[in-house]
Each structure stands twice: as structure tokens, then as C-alpha cells.
Enzyme design. Structure first.
Site, short mmCIF file in Angstrom:
data_model
loop_
_atom_site.label_atom_id
_atom_site.label_comp_id
_atom_site.label_asym_id
_atom_site.label_seq_id
_atom_site.Cartn_x
_atom_site.Cartn_y
_atom_site.Cartn_z
N SER A 277 4.85 -5.40 -2.84
CA SER A 277 4.92 -3.96 -3.07
C SER A 277 5.63 -3.28 -1.89
O SER A 277 6.79 -3.60 -1.62
CB SER A 277 3.52 -3.38 -3.31
OG SER A 277 3.60 -2.07 -3.82
N GLY B 277 0.82 -1.21 0.00
CA GLY B 277 0.00 0.00 0.00
C GLY B 277 0.84 1.26 0.00
O GLY B 277 0.39 2.32 0.41
N GLY B 278 2.09 1.15 -0.45
CA GLY B 278 2.94 2.33 -0.59
C GLY B 278 3.33 2.98 0.72
O GLY B 278 3.72 4.15 0.73
#
Length: 583
Positions: free
Chosen positions: A254, A170-171
Site C-alpha cells: 500500500s 497506512g496511507g
């Protein structure tokens, strides 16, 4: 993916016939039963505990952690989920922006007062930041330092099951562990304990300015320190849930994959894991606190705390409402913020735990020598458009023009069938994500540490991007068709029989690695052998589903390829720019 979508609820999935409520109308009799059950609950301070009568009736799903007893929920035939178990003190009040404090077990014991704590529902997730796509962040809670624990049915102290600790993506801005449930993983492989970690996000987890180097004021990288504290809690307590604290695999995709990379190079002062799986490593810059200072000043001013010293500003921010801080962190994505190219709250080089860029640490051999799986999807990139130079400058604010020109020269359009889209996608995707696969696997091989790499290549089956395999495509496949939305939400799209069979094949590789340090030992019989990566033989598994439903349970479309020499050469150039890409 095909079919209708359904929104996630706060309850975990429940097997058919064991409490699945699908009727639109609840009978008066059932309503009476529900009232009786609710009456069996007792609130003890901030904990929802159960009366002795109800707890004893569900004793087979009660785990005694030593300082408290937790009631889990049997969500699948082979799975019990213990949700929202705290691993640190709530980071509220004066603890906002500080490193997490270890869980005060005496406090938990005192608040429970001998009663069983209900751990059958997902906890509030950490406060979300905006995705930058027009949504407002702010949903969630500051009191979010929890873990979700998925255990095989009957797991108990002495079971010594290997442990998978999952760090969501989720960055570093958003993400909710409920969006990536592991019930079906454990149900398929009831010999692994899975722990999914909640950690602080955006400004709540990654506020940075030079003054925060002084721990008397606050702490840099609080969100990453949350992850470390969660791993410490696992080391100290997971045995009570049937896990083996000496056999822990960390996994993430991610920003979760980037977190895995950071743990591999971080100064953590103790062994907290023994294996790693890094999916689509988010090669975001790790700026210095000085480079984040314009963002901090903007944020403080937006929250009404722009006056005075940094210490005074932090004191003011600690008293500000969550909504004020949420609006302030969202504003950095707008045109109102023009002072710096560093627009988001991410990990920074703090000189203590994160002492150098992870790529440089890996190139210098300064990393934990553990078995590794690392991979990426075929078509992923995190930016859009056609202007390569502009995209690189926006993503890597410190990159130089000569670095951009060097990259552009290494990706001539003639190498991409004169397709500007494919060239853009490949160049930006390599620098932002994919080259972590090559860089990490090669250095692991050079020091004699086994690693396995993959290219996830199952195309999207519907929508405008049909035929392409974008970022997080494997997460959609492996987590029941999840598609994350704004503010911690997700939708689950029903999967086809081919997708279910393929997801099970992927999960078998992953769980085999968790159990044995090798993705092959407990793979499906239909799955090909996944050879390790070496510098001489840079093997890579191509993960693809079969196209014929009749063959879904008997054949595999996965195959082995080798990293191309052009890919290696280009990723060597990407790695050489570490000082300016800062990752």
C-alpha cells in the site's frame, strides 16, 4: 479468517515454554523474581540499560554495534529480535518538520555508559493520524525514528545474510511496525535479516507549503527522508547484526508499496538497495506544495498558529502540543475543511528528492534498474460507492472531465457481465492500485530488467465480503492474521492449518527473492515455477490457497496466467493521464 482475536502487546511473541505468561494470577514467588529482574535495570538518561550481571547472562543475544551494545529477545527457535533501535536523532523541538539528522552515535555511547541497551520490546510508534472512520488519531510518540531488526539465531558480523527492509503501509497517515511482525519469517528462513522501519506520518512527516522549500524553515517530505535515513543506517550498520549491506531488498504494501516505487525513482545520490518488492502500490497523487497550501493554512489555524508568515506559523507549530497538532490534522477529514480537494498529508513533488511523478519517471526509463516483484489483489479498491466520476474526482483532485470520460469508455459495463459493482471496483481499483503492476513490469521488461508479477486471489473466508480479495488481504495472510485498527492497534486472528501452510508458501517465494533475486530458487517443492514477466509473455502468478487440508503440505493451488490484453490497454490509458492523476 476464523477464531477469536487477541490484542497486540508491547512485547514481541515468545515461544511456548520460554516465558509465555498465560495464567491470570502470578504467584508470589514469580512476583519476587520479577522484582529482582526489574532491579537489574538502570535508567541512563532516555535509555533503559541492563546491569552487567543480567546482560552477561544473556550475552548470546547481545550485538555490539560498535557504538553501543543491544540485547535482543529470542522470540522463536531460530529468531532473535532487536526492537526499537534508533537510526536517527529524535525529531523533536526545533527538529520537528525537518529532515532527520543522522544518529549521533557518540550521544548513544555516552548515555549507555558502557551498559547494554535493552532492545527486547517494541518502541513507541510514530504519531498516528485518523483513518477517517470516526476515530481520533494522536497516539504514539515523536521520538519514533527506530527500526526493528529480526535476525537468525547466532547472526553476527561476517554472517553476511541478505537483508529485507520493510516499509509499512497506512496511507502515510497511520501504521505501526509491531502490527506486521517478522519473527516467523526469519524462523522459517533463518538466512535473512529483516529490518522494519518507523517513519513520521501525517502532518509530522508530510507537512507541505511553498515556504518549506527553504530548508532554513523546514523540509518537505520529512517522512520519506526518514525512510532514506533508515536505509543509510542499514548500509552503515547492518553488518554488525549479521546482514550484508550490499544485498538489500526494500519491500512494502500500500503506502509502503508506493514508498518502494518512490525509492525506485527518487534522487537518493547513493545506492541504498539492490532489489525491490512493491505490493499494491498506492497510486495517490503527489501534489505540489502550492496545491497543499490550503491544507497547511487550515491546519495551522486549527492548531492556533494561523497568524503571520509561513515561517512564523512553522515556529508556532513547533511549540504546539502534540494533541493540538493531532486534532488539527484530524480536522482536515471533516466538513470543516472545504478549501481544497487535497485533504491529506502525503509526499509532494519537492524538486530535490522527488522531482517528477513516479509513473512518468518510469515511462521515461528514469528509474533504478533492480530486480522487482510487483503485484496486487484481485478485488482491491480504496473508495466505495457507485458513482465512478465522483470517486475519481475525490481521489484525483486534478483529474479532468475528459479524463474521466475516457476511463469510463474504456470500461464498458458489458465487459463486466452488466455488474455495476464489478465495473466500479475494477475501474477505480486499476487507477488507484493495480495498474502500477502493469506499468512497472512492462517498463522493466523493456530495459531488460527482470520482474515478476502476481495477482493475490485468496478470498476472504468470513464476514460480509466473503469470496472477495480486498486490499491488504495478503498482509493478513503473511502476518499471522493481523487486522489493523485505530491508533496503532491490531488484532491477530488464529489461522487455520491451510492458511498457515499457504502463508509459508508465500513467505518462501518472498525470501527466495531476497536471497537470490529470483522467487524460484528457494521456493517450496510443491510450489509452481513463477515465470518472469516479459512484454511478449506477460506472465503473472495467481496466489491461491488449496481447499483440501489433507493436501496443504503436498500440493499448491498457485497457478500462472497472463495479463489480458484488455488490462494492458486500460492501464495504458491510466498511465497516459499521469499529469492529472499526479502519480
Amino acid at each position: 479468517m476464523t477464531g477469536a482475536t487477541t490484542k497486540i502487546s508491547s512485547k514481541p511473541e515468545i515461544p511456548e515454554g520460554k516465558g509465555s505468561f498465560k495464567s491470570q494470577h502470578i504467584s508470589i514467588m514469580l512476583f519476587s523474581v520479577l522484582l529482582t529482574i526489574f532491579a537489574s535495570y538502570v535508567f541512563k538518561d532516555n535509555l533503559l540499560v541492563l546491569s552487567e550481571s543480567l546482560a552477561s547472562s544473556s550475552s548470546q543475544h547481545v550485538i555490539d554495534a560498535g557504538y553501543a551494545k543491544y540485547l535482543g529477545n529470542q522470540t522463536r527457535p531460530n529468531t532473535v529480535a532487536y526492537l526499537g533501535v534508533p537510526y536517527a536523532e529524535p525529531p523533536v523541538g526545533n527538529l520537528r518538520f525537518r529532515a532527520p539528522l543522522p544518529l549521533n552515535k557518540r550521544r548513544i555511547t555516552a548515555e549507555a555508559k558502557g551498559q547494554v541497551i535493552d532492545a527486547r520490546n517494541y518502541a513507541p510508534f510514530c504519531i498516528q493520524g485518523t483513518t477517517g472512520s470516526g476515530d481520533a488519531g494522536g497516539a504514539g510518540s515523536e521520538d519514533c525514528l527506530k527500526v526493528d531488526i529480526y535476525t537468525p539465531l547466532g547472526a553476527k558480523q561476517g554472517s553476511n545474510f541478505p537483508v529485507l527492509v520493510y516499509i509499512h503501509g497506512g496511507g502515510y497517515i497511520y501504521g505501526n511496525p509491531a502490527n506486521w511482525p517478522f519473527d516467523h519469517w526469519v524462523d522459517q528462513s533463518p538466512n535473512v535479516v529483516v529490518v522494519s522501519v518507523y517513519y513520521r506520518l501525517s502532518s509530522f512527516g508530510f507537512l507541505a507549503t511553498p515556504a518549506l522549500r527553504n530548508p532554513a524553515i523546514a523540509d518537505l517530505n520529512a517522512g520519506f527522508l526518514d525512510q532514506i535515513e533508515a536505509l543509510r543506517w542499514v548500509k552503515q550498520n547492518i553488518a554488525k547484526f549479521g546482514g550484508d549491506p550490499k544485498k538489500v531488498t526494500i519491500n512494502g504494501e500500500s503506502a509502503g508499496g508506493a514508498s518502494v516505487e518512490l525509492h525506485i525513482v527518487a534522487n537518493e545520490k547513493e545506492q541504498l538497495f539492490s532489489q525491490a518488492i512493491a505490493q499494491s502500490v498506492y497510486r495517490t497523487p503527489l501534489p505540489s506544495p502550492e496545491q497543499q497550501e490550503p491544507l497547511f493554512n487550515f491546519y495551522a489555524k486549527q492548531a492556533g498558529c494561523g497568524a503571520g508568515s509561513a515561517e512564523a506559523q512553522i515556529a508556532c507549530l513547533r511549540k504546539a502540543s502534540v494533541s493540538a497538532l493531532a486534532r488539527a490534522q484530524d480536522a482536515s477529514f471533516t466538513s470543516a475543511f472545504t478549501a481544497s480537494g487535497y485533504r491529506t498529508f502525503h509526499p509532494v513533488i519537492d524538486g530535490k528528492v522527488l522531482t517528477d511523478f513516479p509513473t512518468r519517471s518510469i515511462l521515461q526509463g528514469k528509474f533504478k534498474k533492480v530486480p522487482l516483484i510487483v503485484g496486487a489483489t484481485s478485488n482491491e479498491t480504496l473508495t466505495g460507492g457507485t458513482d465512478i466520476a465522483l470517486s475519481l474526482k475525490q481521489y484525483f483532485p486534478s483529474i479532468r472531465d475528459e479524463d474521466i470520460n475516457q476511463l469510463i469508455s474504456a470500461y464498458p459495463i458489458s465487459a463486466f457481465a452488466d455488474s455495476t459493482d464489478l465495473r466500479y471496483q475494477t475501474l477505480t481499483g486499476d487507477a488507484q492500485l493495480r495498474c502500477a503492476r502493469s506499468i512497472m513490469a512492462r517498463k522493466f521488461s523493456e530495459v531488460g530488467q527482470k520482474s515478476w508479477t502476481y495477482r493475490y486471489n485468496q478470498p476472504v473466508l468470513s464476514g460480509v465480503d466473503i469470496g472477495l480479495t480486498w486490499h491488504s488481504a495478503e498482509n493478513t495472510m503473511m502476518f499471522r492474521g493481523t487486522a489493523t485498527g485505530f491508533n496503532g492497534t491490531t488484532s491477530f486472528t488464529p489461522q487455520t492449518p491451510i492458511e498457515v501452510a499457504f502463508a509459508q508458501e508465500l513467505i518462501a517465494y518472498w525470501m527466495s527473492f531476497v536471497r537470490s533475486g529470483d522467487p524460484n530458487k528457494f521456493k517450496f517443492a510443491r510450489s509452481p515455477v513463477w515465470p518472469a514477466f516479459t512484454s511478449r509473455s506477460p506472465n503473472r502468478m495467481v496466489l491461491t490457497a488449496v481447499s483440501d487440508a489433507a493436501k496443504k503440505d503436498t500440493e499448491s493451488a498457485n497457478s500462472v496466467e497472463q495479463e489480458l490484453k484488455d488490462e494492458t490497454a486500460r492501464c495504458d490509458i491510466v498511465a497516459s493521464q499521469v499529469l492529472y492523476q499526479q502519480n
